[in-house]
Design a protein around this motif. Sequence first.
Motif, mmCIF file in Angstrom:
data_model
loop_
_atom_site.group_PDB
_atom_site.id
_atom_site.type_symbol
_atom_site.label_atom_id
_atom_site.label_comp_id
_atom_site.label_asym_id
_atom_site.label_seq_id
_atom_site.Cartn_x
_atom_site.Cartn_y
_atom_site.Cartn_z
ATOM 1 N N LEU A 63 0.834 -1.197 0.000
ATOM 2 C CA LEU A 63 0.000 0.000 0.000
ATOM 3 C C LEU A 63 0.868 1.246 0.000
ATOM 4 C CD1 LEU A 63 -2.535 -1.109 2.771
ATOM 5 C CD2 LEU A 63 -2.762 -1.399 0.314
ATOM 6 N N SER A 64 0.388 2.275 -0.655
ATOM 7 C CA SER A 64 1.094 3.549 -0.701
ATOM 8 C C SER A 64 0.767 4.349 0.552
ATOM 9 C CB SER A 64 0.681 4.329 -1.939
ATOM 10 O OG SER A 64 1.203 5.628 -1.890
ATOM 11 N N THR A 65 1.777 4.930 1.181
ATOM 12 C CA THR A 65 1.543 5.750 2.366
ATOM 13 C C THR A 65 1.198 7.186 2.000
ATOM 14 O OG1 THR A 65 3.912 6.197 2.544
ATOM 15 C CG2 THR A 65 3.034 4.370 3.843
ATOM 16 N N ASP A 66 1.552 7.627 0.792
ATOM 17 C CA ASP A 66 1.280 9.005 0.382
ATOM 18 C C ASP A 66 -0.202 9.243 0.135
ATOM 19 O OD1 ASP A 66 3.957 9.510 0.534
ATOM 20 O OD2 ASP A 66 4.309 9.314 -1.624
ATOM 21 N N ASP A 67 -0.770 8.497 -0.798
ATOM 22 C CA ASP A 67 -2.167 8.710 -1.150
ATOM 23 C C ASP A 67 -3.080 7.575 -0.677
ATOM 24 O OD1 ASP A 67 -1.211 6.813 -2.860
ATOM 25 O OD2 ASP A 67 -1.806 7.812 -4.701
ATOM 26 N N ARG A 68 -2.539 6.663 0.132
ATOM 27 C CA ARG A 68 -3.286 5.547 0.718
ATOM 28 C C ARG A 68 -3.944 4.663 -0.344
ATOM 29 N NH1 ARG A 68 -3.545 6.140 6.168
ATOM 30 N NH2 ARG A 68 -3.081 8.198 6.971
ATOM 31 N N SER A 69 -3.284 4.511 -1.473
ATOM 32 C CA SER A 69 -3.830 3.680 -2.545
ATOM 33 C C SER A 69 -3.245 2.273 -2.482
ATOM 34 C CB SER A 69 -3.523 4.315 -3.901
ATOM 35 O OG SER A 69 -2.131 4.377 -4.105
ATOM 36 N N ARG A 70 -3.939 1.354 -3.123
ATOM 37 C CA ARG A 70 -3.467 -0.019 -3.234
ATOM 38 C C ARG A 70 -2.495 -0.102 -4.407
ATOM 39 N NH1 ARG A 70 -8.625 -3.790 -3.954
ATOM 40 N NH2 ARG A 70 -8.162 -4.917 -2.053
ATOM 41 N N ILE A 71 -1.364 -0.700 -4.184
ATOM 42 C CA ILE A 71 -0.445 -0.958 -5.283
ATOM 43 C C ILE A 71 -0.628 -2.404 -5.735
ATOM 44 C CG2 ILE A 71 1.965 -1.062 -5.986
ATOM 45 C CD1 ILE A 71 2.476 1.188 -3.951
ATOM 46 N N LEU A 72 -0.573 -3.321 -4.783
ATOM 47 C CA LEU A 72 -0.815 -4.729 -5.072
ATOM 48 C C LEU A 72 -1.380 -5.373 -3.818
ATOM 49 C CD1 LEU A 72 1.355 -7.029 -7.142
ATOM 50 C CD2 LEU A 72 0.552 -7.868 -4.978
ATOM 51 N N THR A 73 -2.458 -6.107 -3.966
ATOM 52 C CA THR A 73 -3.035 -6.820 -2.825
ATOM 53 C C THR A 73 -3.379 -8.233 -3.257
ATOM 54 O OG1 THR A 73 -5.282 -6.083 -3.334
ATOM 55 C CG2 THR A 73 -4.021 -4.736 -1.786
ATOM 56 N N ARG A 74 -3.073 -9.177 -2.402
ATOM 57 C CA ARG A 74 -3.424 -10.580 -2.625
ATOM 58 C C ARG A 74 -4.061 -11.108 -1.349
ATOM 59 N NH1 ARG A 74 0.325 -12.648 -6.594
ATOM 60 N NH2 ARG A 74 -0.085 -11.269 -8.341
ATOM 61 N N TYR A 75 -5.292 -11.546 -1.452
ATOM 62 C CA TYR A 75 -5.988 -12.185 -0.341
ATOM 63 C C TYR A 75 -6.114 -13.668 -0.663
ATOM 64 C CZ TYR A 75 -7.174 -7.662 1.630
ATOM 65 O OH TYR A 75 -7.098 -6.422 2.203
ATOM 66 N N TYR A 76 -5.865 -14.492 0.341
ATOM 67 C CA TYR A 76 -5.877 -15.940 0.139
ATOM 68 C C TYR A 76 -6.929 -16.603 1.018
ATOM 69 C CZ TYR A 76 -1.223 -14.845 -1.695
ATOM 70 O OH TYR A 76 -0.179 -14.306 -2.391
ATOM 71 N N SER A 77 -7.490 -17.675 0.503
ATOM 72 C CA SER A 77 -8.366 -18.547 1.282
ATOM 73 C C SER A 77 -7.727 -19.921 1.298
ATOM 74 C CB SER A 77 -9.751 -18.642 0.645
ATOM 75 O OG SER A 77 -10.407 -17.410 0.719
ATOM 76 N N ALA A 78 -7.953 -20.665 2.363
ATOM 77 C CA ALA A 78 -7.381 -22.003 2.466
ATOM 78 C C ALA A 78 -7.863 -22.854 1.296
ATOM 79 C CB ALA A 78 -7.763 -22.646 3.787
ATOM 80 N N PRO A 79 -6.961 -23.576 0.635
ATOM 81 C CA PRO A 79 -7.361 -24.339 -0.542
ATOM 82 C C PRO A 79 -8.302 -25.509 -0.220
ATOM 83 C CG PRO A 79 -5.046 -24.693 -0.047
ATOM 84 C CD PRO A 79 -5.540 -23.641 0.881
ATOM 85 N N HIS A 80 -8.233 -26.028 0.998
ATOM 86 C CA HIS A 80 -9.063 -27.176 1.370
ATOM 87 C C HIS A 80 -9.896 -26.811 2.581
ATOM 88 C CE1 HIS A 80 -6.803 -29.473 -1.503
ATOM 89 N NE2 HIS A 80 -5.678 -29.115 -0.916
ATOM 90 N N ALA A 81 -10.937 -26.059 2.329
ATOM 91 C CA ALA A 81 -11.816 -25.624 3.413
ATOM 92 C C ALA A 81 -12.780 -26.746 3.774
ATOM 93 C CB ALA A 81 -12.602 -24.398 2.971
ATOM 94 N N PRO A 82 -13.165 -26.825 5.064
ATOM 95 C CA PRO A 82 -14.170 -27.805 5.439
ATOM 96 C C PRO A 82 -15.472 -27.532 4.697
ATOM 97 C CG PRO A 82 -13.155 -26.811 7.378
ATOM 98 C CD PRO A 82 -12.655 -26.066 6.183
ATOM 99 N N PRO A 83 -16.153 -28.581 4.225
ATOM 100 C CA PRO A 83 -17.377 -28.354 3.453
ATOM 101 C C PRO A 83 -18.463 -27.669 4.281
ATOM 102 C CG PRO A 83 -16.909 -30.719 3.731
ATOM 103 C CD PRO A 83 -15.806 -29.962 4.382
ATOM 104 N N GLY A 84 -19.072 -26.670 3.680
ATOM 105 C CA GLY A 84 -20.183 -25.968 4.323
ATOM 106 C C GLY A 84 -19.773 -24.969 5.383
ATOM 107 N N SER A 85 -18.487 -24.749 5.566
ATOM 108 C CA SER A 85 -18.018 -23.833 6.602
ATOM 109 C C SER A 85 -17.530 -22.536 5.964
ATOM 110 C CB SER A 85 -16.887 -24.477 7.402
ATOM 111 O OG SER A 85 -16.318 -23.541 8.281
ATOM 112 N N THR A 86 -17.982 -21.412 6.488
ATOM 113 C CA THR A 86 -17.499 -20.120 5.987
ATOM 114 C C THR A 86 -16.688 -19.385 7.041
ATOM 115 O OG1 THR A 86 -19.540 -19.062 6.702
ATOM 116 C CG2 THR A 86 -19.441 -19.833 4.410
ATOM 117 N N ASN A 87 -16.591 -19.958 8.243
ATOM 118 C CA ASN A 87 -15.895 -19.283 9.337
ATOM 119 C C ASN A 87 -14.751 -20.127 9.879
ATOM 120 O OD1 ASN A 87 -15.438 -17.140 10.972
ATOM 121 N ND2 ASN A 87 -17.023 -17.624 12.456
ATOM 122 N N HIS A 88 -14.132 -20.952 9.051
ATOM 123 C CA HIS A 88 -12.997 -21.764 9.478
ATOM 124 C C HIS A 88 -11.740 -20.900 9.540
ATOM 125 C CE1 HIS A 88 -13.107 -21.919 5.102
ATOM 126 N NE2 HIS A 88 -11.795 -22.083 5.145
#
Length: 197
Positions: A16-41
Amino acid sequence: MPTNMSLFSVNAILILSTDDRSRILTRYYSAPHAPPGSTNHPGANPYPTVKEQKAFEKGLLEKTNKQTSDVILYDGRVVVFKMEGDVMLYVVGGGDENEIMLFGVVLALRDALAILLKNSTDKRTLVENYDLVSLAIDEIVDDGIILETDPVVVASRVSKPPTQDITSVKNIDLSEQGLLNAWEFGKLKLAERMRQL
């Protein structure tokens, strides 16, 4: 009590840029093998929408802007960060994640970018070399799993030229004597061909 035996450890990598508070690059990850039917693991992405991600990033920048430490607990997540020029590098993990391991990731990212960008880690350089930055992050973390923390190895994998070009260029002598030798060799081969006709 069964323990969580997952390699998944990184929820997000943010630049993130500290000057204008903009995103330069962001990567969000989720676990590749989530328990079935669970959204809060534990490996679930807590910020699935861009609006939630930007709100998280804005609060994170405000909290870390004047910090002197490199590790904080924010929104129930361990966040390690480094300031480089006018950008902040963040690695976000779960609340129970090992902060030393996450700190190794942010240091690997910082040092790999310093090698690739020749110690010029600022917003403009990052945007101009977005492909190298993106590849470096992919070499360090894949789907939230830490793959490599050695910045030299990461930089060599990202900046390695194609192998087919190396073999054809490796043995060419471009000095004056090398060019004269090539000219004489060509004349000799041409003369041999002419005599055969």
